[in-house]
Motif scaffolding. Structure first.
Motif, PDB file in Angstrom:
ATOM      1  N   ILE A  10      28.727  47.247  39.270  1.00 40.80           N
ATOM      2  CA  ILE A  10      29.116  45.731  39.695  1.00 40.80           C
ATOM      3  C   ILE A  10      30.584  45.878  39.921  1.00 40.80           C
ATOM      4  O   ILE A  10      31.294  46.325  39.058  1.00 40.80           O
ATOM      5  CB  ILE A  10      28.975  44.687  38.748  1.00 40.80           C
ATOM      6  CG1 ILE A  10      27.390  44.634  38.401  1.00 40.80           C
ATOM      7  CG2 ILE A  10      29.425  43.620  39.087  1.00 40.80           C
ATOM      8  CD1 ILE A  10      27.133  44.052  37.175  1.00 40.80           C
ATOM      9  N   ASP A  12      33.647  43.728  41.092  1.00 39.31           N
ATOM     10  CA  ASP A  12      34.315  42.315  41.221  1.00 39.31           C
ATOM     11  C   ASP A  12      35.343  41.985  40.327  1.00 39.31           C
ATOM     12  O   ASP A  12      35.543  42.594  39.267  1.00 39.31           O
ATOM     13  CB  ASP A  12      33.275  41.295  40.913  1.00 39.31           C
ATOM     14  CG  ASP A  12      33.491  39.926  41.466  1.00 39.31           C
ATOM     15  OD1 ASP A  12      34.604  39.381  41.123  1.00 39.31           O
ATOM     16  OD2 ASP A  12      32.795  39.586  42.362  1.00 39.31           O
ATOM     17  N   SER A  15      36.148  38.828  35.741  1.00 38.85           N
ATOM     18  CA  SER A  15      35.458  39.202  34.610  1.00 38.85           C
ATOM     19  C   SER A  15      34.026  38.779  34.375  1.00 38.85           C
ATOM     20  O   SER A  15      33.151  38.991  33.940  1.00 38.85           O
ATOM     21  CB  SER A  15      36.260  39.397  33.447  1.00 38.85           C
ATOM     22  OG  SER A  15      36.746  38.101  32.926  1.00 38.85           O
ATOM     23  N   ARG A  18      31.373  39.438  36.750  1.00 34.22           N
ATOM     24  CA  ARG A  18      30.799  40.568  36.414  1.00 34.22           C
ATOM     25  C   ARG A  18      29.879  40.490  35.258  1.00 34.22           C
ATOM     26  O   ARG A  18      28.765  41.019  34.936  1.00 34.22           O
ATOM     27  CB  ARG A  18      32.022  41.834  35.952  1.00 34.22           C
ATOM     28  CG  ARG A  18      32.647  42.247  37.291  1.00 34.22           C
ATOM     29  CD  ARG A  18      33.470  43.495  36.844  1.00 34.22           C
ATOM     30  NE  ARG A  18      34.165  43.443  35.730  1.00 34.22           N
ATOM     31  CZ  ARG A  18      35.472  42.972  35.329  1.00 34.22           C
ATOM     32  NH1 ARG A  18      35.960  42.501  36.734  1.00 34.22           N
ATOM     33  NH2 ARG A  18      36.123  42.869  34.334  1.00 34.22           N
ATOM     34  N   LYS A  19      30.436  39.742  34.073  1.00 32.73           N
ATOM     35  CA  LYS A  19      29.525  39.406  32.875  1.00 32.73           C
ATOM     36  C   LYS A  19      28.349  38.832  33.140  1.00 32.73           C
ATOM     37  O   LYS A  19      27.085  38.723  32.914  1.00 32.73           O
ATOM     38  CB  LYS A  19      30.440  38.780  31.951  1.00 32.73           C
ATOM     39  CG  LYS A  19      31.288  39.617  31.382  1.00 32.73           C
ATOM     40  CD  LYS A  19      32.202  38.856  30.324  1.00 32.73           C
ATOM     41  CE  LYS A  19      33.287  39.690  29.711  1.00 32.73           C
ATOM     42  NZ  LYS A  19      34.461  38.659  28.761  1.00 32.73           N
ATOM     43  N   LYS A  22      25.944  41.110  34.993  1.00 27.90           N
ATOM     44  CA  LYS A  22      25.278  41.940  34.133  1.00 27.90           C
ATOM     45  C   LYS A  22      24.066  41.168  33.137  1.00 27.90           C
ATOM     46  O   LYS A  22      23.249  42.137  33.116  1.00 27.90           O
ATOM     47  CB  LYS A  22      26.360  42.564  33.364  1.00 27.90           C
ATOM     48  CG  LYS A  22      26.111  43.830  32.496  1.00 27.90           C
ATOM     49  CD  LYS A  22      27.203  44.322  31.717  1.00 27.90           C
ATOM     50  CE  LYS A  22      26.819  45.365  30.686  1.00 27.90           C
ATOM     51  NZ  LYS A  22      27.906  45.959  30.103  1.00 27.90           N
ATOM     52  N   GLU A  36      30.852  48.684  35.480  1.00 28.81           N
ATOM     53  CA  GLU A  36      31.525  47.678  36.193  1.00 28.81           C
ATOM     54  C   GLU A  36      33.010  48.249  36.731  1.00 28.81           C
ATOM     55  O   GLU A  36      33.563  49.211  36.013  1.00 28.81           O
ATOM     56  CB  GLU A  36      32.054  46.534  35.341  1.00 28.81           C
ATOM     57  CG  GLU A  36      30.666  45.988  34.611  1.00 28.81           C
ATOM     58  CD  GLU A  36      31.052  44.913  33.321  1.00 28.81           C
ATOM     59  OE1 GLU A  36      31.841  44.275  33.755  1.00 28.81           O
ATOM     60  OE2 GLU A  36      30.280  45.014  32.433  1.00 28.81           O
ATOM     61  N   GLU A  38      36.796  46.619  38.783  1.00 23.47           N
ATOM     62  CA  GLU A  38      37.395  45.395  39.223  1.00 23.47           C
ATOM     63  C   GLU A  38      38.496  45.756  40.327  1.00 23.47           C
ATOM     64  O   GLU A  38      39.056  44.759  40.969  1.00 23.47           O
ATOM     65  CB  GLU A  38      38.585  44.680  37.988  1.00 23.47           C
ATOM     66  CG  GLU A  38      39.519  45.814  37.519  1.00 23.47           C
ATOM     67  CD  GLU A  38      40.051  45.043  36.362  1.00 23.47           C
ATOM     68  OE1 GLU A  38      41.456  45.646  35.963  1.00 23.47           O
ATOM     69  OE2 GLU A  38      39.916  43.941  35.639  1.00 23.47           O
ATOM     70  N   ASP A  58      32.247  42.980  45.672  1.00 27.30           N
ATOM     71  CA  ASP A  58      32.699  41.836  46.088  1.00 27.30           C
ATOM     72  C   ASP A  58      33.696  42.013  47.458  1.00 27.30           C
ATOM     73  O   ASP A  58      34.120  43.082  47.640  1.00 27.30           O
ATOM     74  CB  ASP A  58      33.788  41.169  45.207  1.00 27.30           C
ATOM     75  CG  ASP A  58      34.414  39.892  45.406  1.00 27.30           C
ATOM     76  OD1 ASP A  58      33.765  38.971  46.253  1.00 27.30           O
ATOM     77  OD2 ASP A  58      35.556  39.382  44.880  1.00 27.30           O
TER      78      ASP A  58
END
Length: 215
Positions: A10, A12, A15, A18-19, A22, A36, A38, A58
């Motif tokens: 993932i 993005d 956060s 992402r969470k 997930k 993950e 960012e 993203d």
């Protein structure tokens, strides 16, 4: 039933997003969230470490966008499938992403189950476009079909039908335009899919977008 889980990375910069991703992806027994990131830079590092099958990317990130990111990732890791998950519907972004090699383009208001279905679909080699962006994209295509026609040995009638598919025409509309039956249209489409080595209209249209110019 899948023996190995599909490994998903993932990417993005938020956060919370992402969470959330997930959490519901981890609840599916066919999927494994392997990491993950960012930013695009973090994503490249994570790819080397985690070896994902599919990346959820993203469109807007601190160090680049989905188009440049997809080009970079596909150049280094051509077998990895990329799903753009974004709020942007502008046709230039959608078309740019497709031409950059993304395997799916989804909007963030999509139902969670549809994201899971898309991950499985692209892992199996299919292409997916969000229904809310396909009509606008297809309606802006200016088709130059000579190269596709010769490369895949398409007949003039098959070429016309492929063009209509890319423009979002349904079988009935194609049949009426060409004065042939629905059954004949279906037969032509089956032959087109075989020649292009695709399995559905979206894949055929996505291929067409990559090979055409925009009005």
């Amino acid at each position: 039933m899948m023996v190995n889980k599909i490994r998903v990375l993932i990417v993005d910069d938020h956060s919370v997003v992402r969470k959330g991703l997930k959490m519901f992806l981890a609840s599916n027994p066919s999927l494994e969230v392997c990491g993950e990131a960012e930013s695009l830079r973090d994503a490249i590092r994570m790819i080397d470490k985690t070896n994902p099958d599919v990346i959820i990317l993203d469109f807007k990130l601190p160090d680049g966008d989905g188009i440049n990111g997809s080009i970079t990732i596909k150049a280094r890791f051509p077998d990895i499938k990329i799903i753009i998950l974004t709020a942007y519907t502008e046709r230039e972004m959608v078309i740019g992403a497709i031409r950059a090699g993304v395997d799916a383009y989804l909007l963030k208001d999509i139902e969670s189950e549809e994201i899971i279905k898309t991950i499985i679909a692209v892992y199996e080699g299919k292409s997916v476009l969000d229904a809310s962006v396909t009509e606008e994209v297809f309606s802006t295509l200016k088709v130059d079909n000579g190269n596709i026609k010769s490369k895949y040995n398409l007949s003039p009638q098959e070429t016309k039908i492929l063009e209509m598919i890319a423009l979002g025409k349904v079988n009935k509309e194609i049949a009426e335009a060409l004065s042939i039956s629905d059954k004949t249209v279906r037969n032509y489409i089956s032959n087109i899919f075989k020649k292009l080595n695709v399995s559905n209209r979206t894949e055929a249209a996505s291929y067409w977008i990559r090979k055409t110019n925009i009005q």
